[in-house]
Design an enzyme around this catalytic site. Structure first.
Site, mmCIF file in Angstrom:
data_model
loop_
_atom_site.group_PDB
_atom_site.id
_atom_site.type_symbol
_atom_site.label_atom_id
_atom_site.label_comp_id
_atom_site.label_asym_id
_atom_site.label_seq_id
_atom_site.Cartn_x
_atom_site.Cartn_y
_atom_site.Cartn_z
ATOM 1 N N ASP A 1 -24.345 -2.422 -30.929
ATOM 2 C CA ASP A 1 -23.628 -1.806 -32.047
ATOM 3 C C ASP A 1 -22.123 -1.870 -31.821
ATOM 4 O OD1 ASP A 1 -23.270 1.653 -33.197
ATOM 5 O OD2 ASP A 1 -22.731 -0.264 -34.134
ATOM 6 N N SER B 1 -9.159 -8.466 -44.286
ATOM 7 C CA SER B 1 -9.528 -9.677 -45.028
ATOM 8 C C SER B 1 -8.525 -9.863 -46.162
ATOM 9 C CB SER B 1 -10.936 -9.520 -45.633
ATOM 10 O OG SER B 1 -11.176 -10.528 -46.616
HETATM 11 N N1 LIG Z 1 -24.499 2.368 -36.854
HETATM 12 C C1 LIG Z 1 -25.126 2.814 -35.636
HETATM 13 C C2 LIG Z 1 -26.557 3.186 -35.815
HETATM 14 C C3 LIG Z 1 -27.556 2.333 -35.441
HETATM 15 C C4 LIG Z 1 -28.881 2.696 -35.623
HETATM 16 C C5 LIG Z 1 -29.151 3.928 -36.186
HETATM 17 C C6 LIG Z 1 -30.510 4.382 -36.376
HETATM 18 C C7 LIG Z 1 -31.661 3.727 -36.018
HETATM 19 C C8 LIG Z 1 -32.677 4.568 -36.387
HETATM 20 C C9 LIG Z 1 -32.106 5.687 -36.944
HETATM 21 O O1 LIG Z 1 -30.758 5.569 -36.940
HETATM 22 N N2 LIG Z 1 -28.178 4.763 -36.588
HETATM 23 C C10 LIG Z 1 -26.895 4.391 -36.401
#
Ligand SMILES: NCc1ccc(-c2ccco2)nc1
Length: 331
Positions: free
Chosen positions: A34, A198
């Site tokens: 991420d 951008s």
């Molecule tokens: N943008 C970061 C991120 C990645 C995965 C998740 C996620 C996976 C399952 C539930 O929530 N949440 C935030």
């Protein structure tokens, strides 16, 4: 040094997971890389059973190289309101044959129900900038920041694909993985994100280029493409059946609407990345519905644009932390 690891999309390309080895003997977990956050955290044996639903758990007590950082804690909340928190260990972490021997591994003691429900996801590898790591009393470096000094080149690259495995590479650029040239744009890391500007966008192959600077982040951990309202309106005005449906939480259109145009975004020096219209239909709004949820939605709830997986999977992206720049290429 260098590393290379395959990433595999979950259904609808909602997220991309990669195998990561932690500890001695190694424990393999499937983690979500991420670039929009900077904590490496994992499901662990410290969790209550009610918060676990099939995930692989990191057990620091089973690792002879794990050292607990006494008194350290972490807690993170994401844009989708999911959250996790816990304790901090130092242990060895290997991703794609690249090893960091003293990586801060944040072991979860609590996760929100969204994470519990996602049984394939064993945690996240945050590859934003360490300034936004949540560990206390002292923030911890990301896996890439720890590895960077030993790498051939201070870069990692993301090659996400639509409905197929792709690759993350560390320390080098695979010139066979992209076509044409890589256009580099400066990054502002003040807020800990891969934030860039951008120069504009174009709707459809015959549309005119709209020169409007779009400030946003390159975020492998966000599924959709979240853009300013004006850009969304310019795009959805070209889809006959498109509507903004607050009850569905955004723009939808008839799944069989054949008028979904391609969307191009500028990266600089006159280069554009083409996102095929097919990437911009995300999923049916409800089982059996004829309407689909758009892959492009408004960024008004966020405050800046998020170039999530819908956009990134149309490109080969170089995250150059050594020179604080992003490289964009078609593929
Ligand atoms: N943008 C970061 C991120 C990645 C995965 C998740 C996620 C996976 C399952 C539930 O929530 N949440 C935030």
């Amino acid at each position: 040094d260098r590393g290379s690891v395959q990433n595999t999309p979950k259904s609808y390309d909602v997220e991309y997971l990669m195998p990561v080895s932690i500890g001695t003997p190694s424990q393999q977990l499937n983690l979500d890389l991420d670039t929009g956050s900077s904590d490496l955290w994992v499901f662990s044996t410290l969790l209550k059973e009610s918060m676990v639903n099939g995930q692989t758990l990191y057990d620091p007590n089973a690792s002879t190289t794990a050292d607990k950082m006494e008194g350290y804690t972490w807690k993170i909340t994401y844009g989708d309101q999911s959250y996790s928190s816990g304790d901090v260990y130092i242990d060895t972490v290997t991703i794609g044959d690249l090893t960091v021997s003293t990586q801060a591994v944040e072991a979860a003691k609590e996760v929100s129900e969204e994470f519990t429900a996602d049984s394939d996801n064993d945690g996240l590898v945050g590859l934003g900038f360490g300034i936004i790591n949540t560990a206390k009393p002292y923030k911890q470096k990301t896996f890439f920041e720890k590895a960077m000094p030993g790498l051939d080149s201070p870069v990692f690259t993301a090659d996400l694909k639509a409905g197929a495995p792709g690759r993350y590479n560390f320390g080098y650029i695979d010139d066979g993985a992209y076509s044409g040239n890589i256009t580099y744009v400066p990054v502002n890391s003040t807020d800990g994100f891969w934030r860039w500007v951008s120069p504009g966008f174009q709707v459809g192959s015959t549309g005119s280029f709209n020169s409007t600077r779009i400030h946003g982040i390159a975020d492998t951990g966000t599924t959709l493409l979240l853009l300013p309202d004006g850009v969304c309106e310019a795009f959805y005005s070209q889809i006959a059946s498109a509507e903004y449906e607050p009850s569905q939480g955004g723009y939808t259109f008839e799944c069989d609407d054949s008028t979904i145009p391609d969307f191009y975004f500028g990266t600089g020096n006159g280069q554009m990345i083409r996102i095929p219209g097919s990437y911009l239909s995300y999923s049916k709004t409800d089982t059996g519905s004829s309407r689909c949820f758009g892959g492009m939605q408004s960024d008004s709830g966020v405050g800046f644009t998020i170039w999530g997986d819908i956009a990134l999977k149309a490109a080969f992206v170089v995250f150059d932390q050594g020179n604080e720049q992003l490289g964009w290429a078609e593929k």
